[in-house]
Scaffold this active site. Structure first.
Site, mmCIF file in Angstrom:
data_model
loop_
_atom_site.group_PDB
_atom_site.id
_atom_site.type_symbol
_atom_site.label_atom_id
_atom_site.label_comp_id
_atom_site.label_asym_id
_atom_site.label_seq_id
_atom_site.Cartn_x
_atom_site.Cartn_y
_atom_site.Cartn_z
ATOM 1 N N SER A 128 0.832 -1.200 0.000
ATOM 2 C CA SER A 128 0.000 0.000 0.000
ATOM 3 C C SER A 128 0.864 1.247 0.000
ATOM 4 C CB SER A 128 -0.928 0.039 1.212
ATOM 5 O OG SER A 128 -1.676 1.241 1.181
ATOM 6 N N LYS A 183 -4.371 -6.812 3.644
ATOM 7 C CA LYS A 183 -4.382 -5.690 2.696
ATOM 8 C C LYS A 183 -5.827 -5.365 2.294
ATOM 9 C CE LYS A 183 -3.181 -2.552 -0.333
ATOM 10 N NZ LYS A 183 -3.661 -2.613 -1.648
ATOM 11 N N HIS A 186 -7.332 -3.473 5.056
ATOM 12 C CA HIS A 186 -6.769 -2.113 5.005
ATOM 13 C C HIS A 186 -7.594 -1.262 4.027
ATOM 14 C CE1 HIS A 186 -4.438 0.949 2.861
ATOM 15 N NE2 HIS A 186 -3.784 1.157 3.981
ATOM 16 N N ASN A 187 -7.855 -1.813 2.863
ATOM 17 C CA ASN A 187 -8.607 -1.042 1.875
ATOM 18 C C ASN A 187 -10.046 -0.813 2.318
ATOM 19 O OD1 ASN A 187 -6.195 -1.440 0.524
ATOM 20 N ND2 ASN A 187 -7.167 -1.681 -1.463
ATOM 21 N N GLU A 190 -9.920 1.957 4.638
ATOM 22 C CA GLU A 190 -9.663 3.169 3.832
ATOM 23 C C GLU A 190 -10.987 3.699 3.236
ATOM 24 O OE1 GLU A 190 -6.459 2.586 0.864
ATOM 25 O OE2 GLU A 190 -7.823 3.489 -0.585
HETATM 26 P P1 NDP Z 1 -1.333 -2.719 -14.033
HETATM 27 O O1 NDP Z 1 -2.277 -3.348 -13.088
HETATM 28 O O2 NDP Z 1 -1.833 -1.656 -14.937
HETATM 29 O O3 NDP Z 1 -0.664 -3.893 -14.913
HETATM 30 C C1 NDP Z 1 0.210 -3.613 -15.996
HETATM 31 C C2 NDP Z 1 1.358 -4.580 -16.001
HETATM 32 O O4 NDP Z 1 0.883 -5.932 -16.125
HETATM 33 C C3 NDP Z 1 2.267 -4.335 -17.184
HETATM 34 O O5 NDP Z 1 3.581 -4.583 -16.790
HETATM 35 C C4 NDP Z 1 1.783 -5.377 -18.192
HETATM 36 O O6 NDP Z 1 2.743 -5.724 -19.139
HETATM 37 C C5 NDP Z 1 1.512 -6.523 -17.263
HETATM 38 N N1 NDP Z 1 0.622 -7.520 -17.838
HETATM 39 C C6 NDP Z 1 -0.710 -7.413 -18.051
HETATM 40 N N2 NDP Z 1 -1.201 -8.554 -18.561
HETATM 41 C C7 NDP Z 1 -0.165 -9.412 -18.682
HETATM 42 C C8 NDP Z 1 -0.036 -10.751 -19.134
HETATM 43 N N3 NDP Z 1 -1.088 -11.446 -19.569
HETATM 44 N N4 NDP Z 1 1.192 -11.311 -19.127
HETATM 45 C C9 NDP Z 1 2.267 -10.628 -18.673
HETATM 46 N N5 NDP Z 1 2.199 -9.361 -18.208
HETATM 47 C C10 NDP Z 1 1.003 -8.760 -18.226
HETATM 48 O O7 NDP Z 1 -0.037 -2.159 -13.251
HETATM 49 P P2 NDP Z 1 0.122 -1.405 -11.856
HETATM 50 O O8 NDP Z 1 1.573 -1.136 -11.757
HETATM 51 O O9 NDP Z 1 -0.844 -0.304 -11.695
HETATM 52 O O10 NDP Z 1 -0.274 -2.515 -10.780
HETATM 53 C C11 NDP Z 1 0.406 -3.749 -10.678
HETATM 54 C C12 NDP Z 1 -0.274 -4.572 -9.600
HETATM 55 O O11 NDP Z 1 -0.163 -3.884 -8.361
HETATM 56 C C13 NDP Z 1 -1.750 -4.804 -9.840
HETATM 57 O O12 NDP Z 1 -2.108 -6.090 -9.408
HETATM 58 C C14 NDP Z 1 -2.414 -3.765 -8.960
HETATM 59 O O13 NDP Z 1 -3.702 -4.178 -8.541
HETATM 60 C C15 NDP Z 1 -1.449 -3.687 -7.794
HETATM 61 N N6 NDP Z 1 -1.421 -2.426 -7.056
HETATM 62 C C16 NDP Z 1 -1.536 -1.241 -7.694
HETATM 63 C C17 NDP Z 1 -1.509 -0.044 -6.980
HETATM 64 C C18 NDP Z 1 -1.590 1.262 -7.693
HETATM 65 O O14 NDP Z 1 -1.659 2.292 -6.994
HETATM 66 N N7 NDP Z 1 -1.574 1.293 -9.017
HETATM 67 C C19 NDP Z 1 -1.354 -0.034 -5.520
HETATM 68 C C20 NDP Z 1 -1.152 -1.330 -4.959
HETATM 69 C C21 NDP Z 1 -1.214 -2.477 -5.709
HETATM 70 P P3 NDP Z 1 2.835 -4.930 -20.555
HETATM 71 O O15 NDP Z 1 3.679 -3.733 -20.292
HETATM 72 O O16 NDP Z 1 3.496 -5.915 -21.469
HETATM 73 O O17 NDP Z 1 1.439 -4.591 -20.971
#
Ligand code: NDP
Length: 483
Positions: A128, A183, A186-187, A190
């Protein structure tokens, strides 16, 4: 192999976590489905530390020292399963695969059990703090085996946020899904916190007639006291912000439909499954849902509210408005205590249900910094459970109990004002109903039991005798003992 940790999935979260590891002196293998992102990370931030860019999954795995610690930061759901499977094929017994995405704890339990069979440690971890937290120090909530924490823990402790007393905001929460469960809660908390703050704003604006600027000032003053928290701080920032195009307060030009990605809903669904009352979190989820139902809202828009005399905003004198602001502070604080109490009830219930043995005090400790609900307040929850690990509810802690008692008059006055002015305050009024429900000597559940026995012969217990009873409602109304 030279890397101590690997991160695959280099969107905002993964990229910033990888940079955080590198800035803390670790050699970090980096990988992403689309190589361009990996290249971009190394081009932009390569100087921050030592990165080993990997173009393929095989290269990525080969770059890691054994036992390998490999963190997956891809889109939650099916992509996470696919990526875990891809790396499980390449991993060896003893390796640690970490999922830092927002996975449902049941998925984490399933993945952990499947990988355990293959000798691979699987760590589902909550992270988080959003994008900025990932880079500068998040709150990290890892589950999985104690053995996996032995190799992974020290690295997480290096990159995590630091609480005011200097301790890292991470700990081994418990086995399998414990980290993602915590987690999720936590949400949920939140959501409740944000809803209560929104209600406080709405009441100050519509019942007392304060402007967004004035409300920002009130929030800033609250942020000096017991409500001191990240969410209160950013609320004041948002309220002061003016829209560049129109010059209007930003809060007046944003569409009033709150969105949700699902973790609040998961919390409530899980609580229903556990049979646990978490109305503070549920009301927050429902309030967001209500805001998004534009068709229902427009159909109801012409329904009458309280009479003009009652509802006139700005009708309070400056003295009355100032007094009201104090009452709203009491109500916000008391309702917040109630929501957190419900959150901790849930962690305890989950821990018992799944045999996780979660230390309730350490959960509060790792939320003191880095995460969205970070606040001075959490240190008090930490010490309440540290002093009494068997505390049945936070409300039974003598300090919190005293504060609730003291806040009570302002809390009731605020809820009364909300009703009188027709301003919805489901969080605050629900919290008060929970408080009154728990402290009640007798609840009308007795009548509910009577009704259930009447129409369904569901039986009841008595206050004065052991056993199960049924009244012959359709007959002579004699009481019988069905067993
Ligand atoms: P996203 O959830 O937008 O995911 C994008 C990433 O996933 C890219 O690297 C993409 O690769 C990859 N991806 C998607 N589909 C596939 C697949 N089939 N095979 C391989 N790679 C894949 O990214 P975030 O950084 O926002 O979040 C990452 C994780 O962290 C998520 O689970 C999210 O829920 C969690 N999270 C996010 C927070 C936030 O504030 N954003 C906070 C806390 C947790 P490519 O570049 O090739 O498309």
């Amino acid at each position: 192999a030279s890397a101590q940790i690997g991160v695959t999935g280099l969107a905002v979260m993964g990229r910033n976590l990888a940079r955080n590891f590198a800035r803390n002196g670790y050699t970090v293998a980096v990988h992403n489905r689309t190589y361009a992102r990996t290249q971009e990370l190394v081009d932009q931030f390569g100087e921050e530390g030592t990165f080993v860019p990997a173009a393929s999954a095989e290269e990525f795995v080969a770059a890691l020292e054994r036992p390998r610690c490999l963190m997956v930061m891809v889109k939650a759901g099916a992509p996470t399963d696919a990526v875990i499977e891809e790396f499980a094929e390449l991993a060896e017994p003893g390796d640690v695969i970490i999922d830092g995405g927002n996975a449902h704890f049941e998925d984490t339990r399933r993945r952990e059990a499947a990988l355990r069979e293959r000798g691979i440690h699987f760590v589902g971890t909550g992270v988080s703090g959003g994008e900025e937290g990932a880079l500068l120090g998040p709150s990290i909530m890892p589950g999985g085996s104690a053995e996996s924490y032995a190799s992974l823990g020290p690295m997480l402790e290096r990159i995590a946020a630091r609480a005011p007393d200097g301790s890292p905001c991470t700990t081994h929460v418990g086995p399998d899904g414990a980290g993602h469960f915590v987690k999720m809660v936590h949400n949920g908390i939140e959501y409740a916190d944000m809803q209560l703050i929104a209600e406080a704003y709405d009441l100050l604006r519509r019942a007392a007639g304060f402007s967004p600027e004035e409300i920002a000032r009130i929030f800033r003053s609250w942020n000096q006291g017991r409500l001191d928290s990240y969410l209160i701080e950013i609320t004041a920032e948002v309220l002061t912000h003016k829209d560049a195009d129109t010059g209007k307060p930003f809060v007046d030009i944003v569409a009033d439909r709150a969105e949700q990605k699902g973790t609040g809903r998961w919390t409530v669904q899980t609580a229903l499954g556990l049979g646990l009352p978490v109305p503070g979190i549920a009301e927050a989820v429902f309030a967001r849902s209500l805001s998004g139902h534009t068709e229902l809202r427009s159909a109801a828009a012409s329904l009458p509210g309280p009479g003009d005399g009652e509802a006139r905003s700005g009708a309070m004198s400056p003295e009355e408005a100032a007094r009201f602001a104090d009452q709203v502070e009491q109500s916000l604080y008391a309702s917040k205590v109630i929501s957190y109490a419900q959150g901790w009830d849930m962690i305890r219930a989950g821990s018992e249900e799944y045999d996780w043995d979660i230390d309730l005090s350490s959960v509060a400790a790792i939320w003191r910094a880095g995460c969205i609900i970070r606040a001075a307040f959490l240190d008090r929850i930490r010490s309440a459970f540290a002093g009494n690990p068997g505390l049945p509810t936070l409300l039974a802690d003598p300090e919190f109990a005293r504060e609730l008692g003291e806040a009570q008059d302002g809390w009731r006055a605020t809820v009364t004002a909300a009703v009188r002015h027709g301003v919805p305050a489901p969080g605050m009024s629900g919290a008060l109903a929970y408080y009154d429900g728990l402290r009640a000597d007798r609840l009308p559940a007795a009548l509910t039991q009577g009704q259930r026995d009447y129409f369904g012969a569901h039986t009841y217990e008595r206050t004065d005798r052991e056993g199960t009873f049924h009244t012959l409602w359709a007959g002579d109304r004699n009481e019988v003992r069905p067993d």
